[in-house]
Motif scaffolding. Sequence first.
Motif, PDB file in Angstrom:
ATOM      1  N   GLU A  39       0.826  -1.213   0.000  1.00 54.46           N
ATOM      2  CA  GLU A  39       0.000   0.000   0.000  1.00 54.46           C
ATOM      3  C   GLU A  39       0.862   1.265   0.000  1.00 54.46           C
ATOM      4  N   GLU A  43       0.749   4.216  -2.777  1.00 53.15           N
ATOM      5  CA  GLU A  43       0.574   5.613  -2.340  1.00 53.15           C
ATOM      6  C   GLU A  43       1.740   6.487  -2.802  1.00 53.15           C
ATOM      7  N   SER A  47       1.881   9.686  -5.450  1.00 56.12           N
ATOM      8  CA  SER A  47       2.239  11.008  -4.916  1.00 56.12           C
ATOM      9  C   SER A  47       3.277  11.715  -5.787  1.00 56.12           C
TER      10      SER A  47
END
Lengths: 235, 235
Positions: A39, A43, A47
């Motif tokens: 995860e 993420e 970003s």
Amino acid sequence: MSIELWYWPEIPGRGEFVRLFCEGFGIDYEDMARERGTEALVEHMHSLEGIRPFAPPYIVDEDVVIGQTAHILAYLSDKEGLGSGEPEIDLQLIQLQLDISDFVEEVHSVHHPIASELYYADQMEAAWERAQHFREQRIPKYLIHFDNALAAHGGPFSLGQQPTHVDTSLFQIMEGLDYMFPNYMKGMQGTWANLEGLQGAVPEIEGLVDYLASERRLEFNENGIFRYYEELDEQ
Amino acid sequence: MSIELWYWPEIPGRGEFVRLFCEGFGIDYEDMARERGTEALVEHMHSLEGIRPFAPPYIVDEDVVIGQTAHILAYLSDKEGLGSGEPEIDLQLIQLQLDISDFVEEVHSVHHPIASELYYADQMEAAWERAQHFREQRIPKYLIHFDNALAAHGGPFSLGQQPTHVDTSLFQIMEGLDYMFPNYMKGMQGTWANLEGLQGAVPEIEGLVDYLASERRLEFNENGIFRYYEELDEQ
């Protein structure tokens, strides 16, 4: 400062080519998603701004954020002064690393001939056909090419006595093929003598002795790129 | 001295990415096999020693002999000073060019899902299935990636007002997809606005106006990478 390596944490996959090079040549890196999980990788990837990597693996080295396995290896090798010192030779090593990337993509497609987003189980028939051609045509074509390349500077490594990013990668594809097609590779023993010599020499590189015996070294598995399916290794 | 480009003379294929860049940016090159024929290419390739290219295209530039389309473009761009001047940006452009190479390989595999050495006619069923997935999943995934990359510096080119090797290559894949899937691409019009803008801007690059109207510019055909088969473009 150590570089950040971002890659799926549960398969050797393409990330392993970067890990092997860093471990073998003493390049300080942090295997981010191994510590933080999938995860965190997803993420982090989302970003990123500007021109982004298409997929893991990618590295972050201060201002440098780049994907593509061969590109990462070329960048690190250049930065750390691990090439031959001759531009025209270093360019050929990068070309070889790109040839290796192409081969790895073909390995992946053996199990995903119809679509990379489908499971192997949903494309087994086409995979079986593809595996036959891959063993008969593609493996020999690529391995002869790599075997000849190793001979160019006298072996056992791509620059003779000096190993480079190409050698850790060729080691990984030989290990991968032994895992993927044990019967076939056994039957072909002796065909690609330079590659077999390399396969014995790379694990003796100082930085790799510990690494290959450690838990950091991930085993091949059926979520990765090199997979073992008995039905695809029938002779 | 002009560089030598060696590539199959009768298809645009991967060689066209090199031609477009050289023509667009005024790099002097000789298209060797266009003048001398396929046999001369095969002979020349076999005459090379040391670490050899795996396949055309490759270039000879005095001591430098390298294959791999993206690698050739990165080398020429660097040599001619056609990058951004910022290493971390130039590295991202090379990554994009490698992403383009991966996409081109996937395009090729649409017509060769089982084996690259078989004819399309011998793998039509698998190709039909692969084409569905390719249109639904892979084209959008890649083109969104490239479209976003163009936005990173404000467009219309990959460095804003400055075109790079990435732009001539993105132009070529958009042209190729329009040829390969005319119905599909028509239906998707407006989805990838930055790429469509680029497709209009690249032919206006000074060096390309003449080239694209000349006989040097090869048309897409069914021996190349981007091919038109009506049955694969059904909606």
